[in-house]
Design an enzyme around this catalytic site. Sequence first.
Site, short mmCIF file in Angstrom:
data_model
loop_
_atom_site.label_atom_id
_atom_site.label_comp_id
_atom_site.label_asym_id
_atom_site.label_seq_id
_atom_site.Cartn_x
_atom_site.Cartn_y
_atom_site.Cartn_z
N ASN A 10 0.87 -1.18 0.00
CA ASN A 10 0.00 0.00 0.00
C ASN A 10 0.91 1.23 0.00
OD1 ASN A 10 -1.83 2.02 0.43
ND2 ASN A 10 -2.46 1.35 2.49
N TRP A 11 1.08 1.79 -1.19
CA TRP A 11 2.01 2.94 -1.31
C TRP A 11 1.41 4.23 -0.74
CZ3 TRP A 11 4.44 2.61 -6.97
CH2 TRP A 11 5.36 1.56 -6.98
N LYS A 12 0.14 4.17 -0.36
CA LYS A 12 -0.55 5.36 0.15
C LYS A 12 -0.35 6.54 -0.82
CE LYS A 12 -0.21 3.40 4.71
NZ LYS A 12 -0.27 3.54 6.14
N HIS A 95 -9.86 0.97 4.66
CA HIS A 95 -8.61 1.20 5.39
C HIS A 95 -8.85 2.14 6.57
CE1 HIS A 95 -4.54 2.47 6.30
NE2 HIS A 95 -4.13 1.37 5.66
N GLU A 169 -5.80 -5.45 10.35
CA GLU A 169 -4.84 -4.37 10.62
C GLU A 169 -5.22 -3.69 11.93
OE1 GLU A 169 -2.75 -3.13 6.74
OE2 GLU A 169 -4.38 -1.75 7.08
N SER A 218 2.71 -2.04 10.28
CA SER A 218 4.15 -1.79 10.46
C SER A 218 5.03 -3.01 10.22
CB SER A 218 4.40 -1.25 11.88
OG SER A 218 3.67 -0.08 12.10
N GLY A 239 2.57 -1.25 4.42
CA GLY A 239 2.48 0.18 4.13
C GLY A 239 3.86 0.79 4.02
C1 PEP Z 1 -1.36 0.04 5.97
O1 PEP Z 1 -1.56 1.25 6.06
O2 PEP Z 1 -2.12 -0.69 5.34
C2 PEP Z 1 -0.21 -0.48 6.67
C3 PEP Z 1 -0.12 -1.75 6.89
O3 PEP Z 1 0.68 0.49 7.00
P1 PEP Z 1 2.06 0.31 7.77
O4 PEP Z 1 2.71 -0.95 7.29
O5 PEP Z 1 2.82 1.52 7.42
O6 PEP Z 1 1.68 0.24 9.23
#
Ligand code: PEP
Length: 260
Positions: A10-12, A95, A169, A218, A239
């Site tokens: 997920n490149w956001k 999300h 998540e 994370s 992410g």
């Molecule tokens: C996400 O936002 O889907 C995610 C898993 O983010 P991160 O890995 O940065 O916590």
Amino acid sequence: MAKRNIVIANWKMNPSTATEAGKWLLNIAKSIKRIKRTEVVICPPFLYLEKLKKVSRKIMLGAQNAYPGEVGPFTGEVSAEMLYNLGVKYVILGHSERRSPPAGGGETNEIVNKKIKSALLSGLVPVICIGEKERDEKHEYFNIVKTQVKECLKGVSKESISKVIIAYEPVWSISSTPSRRDATAADSLEMAVFIRKVLSDISSPQMASNTRILYGGSVTDRDAGEFLTNGGVDGLLVGRASIDPLKFLEIVKICEALKS
Ligand code: PEP
């Protein structure tokens, strides 16, 4: 057919240019030529999907959102049908950054449910994000997750339940959460088993066992192996670590090496 493990990036809202996005994808594509047993999915910002689809046929593309209905007069929106027609296969829905204002304007389970139905109707695979904001001593978080699963999948046919992907998540572990803390593989395992039971209750044990459940929060190249081995999941939603192509590749390789 055996489920393939899947690693979704997920490149956001990254990177800031299409050129850079192309470079990132090309780097990943070059390095996964020998990856056979792991499905690799990149979810870039909408803007880059068209360009990226020409870079690699092996890497599947996903969107980070879609409108909860058909094409129509909705300013600024992108429909599931438009994404499908572009060659996109997956779409992240619900999300936590969209459930909480300001990014998504406070999406509810009801809205996510409409988006899921629209995505399925258009031929996209929804990657449905669920997870509690915090863990309380009375274990109320199980009810929160159960309600999310049930409300998000309300009215979705039993057969379609095996087609969706559930990404567990826990919001308290996501990198964008202030004062976040690490989740463990045991946290993931406990919830993956629980989610599968909820899925089984609303569909059938067979359908539920075919549904892929991912962990996200994370994840890095340091703990990906632990989540995949002991977290009871079929893959990862990544992410922050995914916007470093080298780290992301490392996670994909770990996944590939573990899958028997
Ligand atoms: C996400 O936002 O889907 C995610 C898993 O983010 P991160 O890995 O940065 O916590």
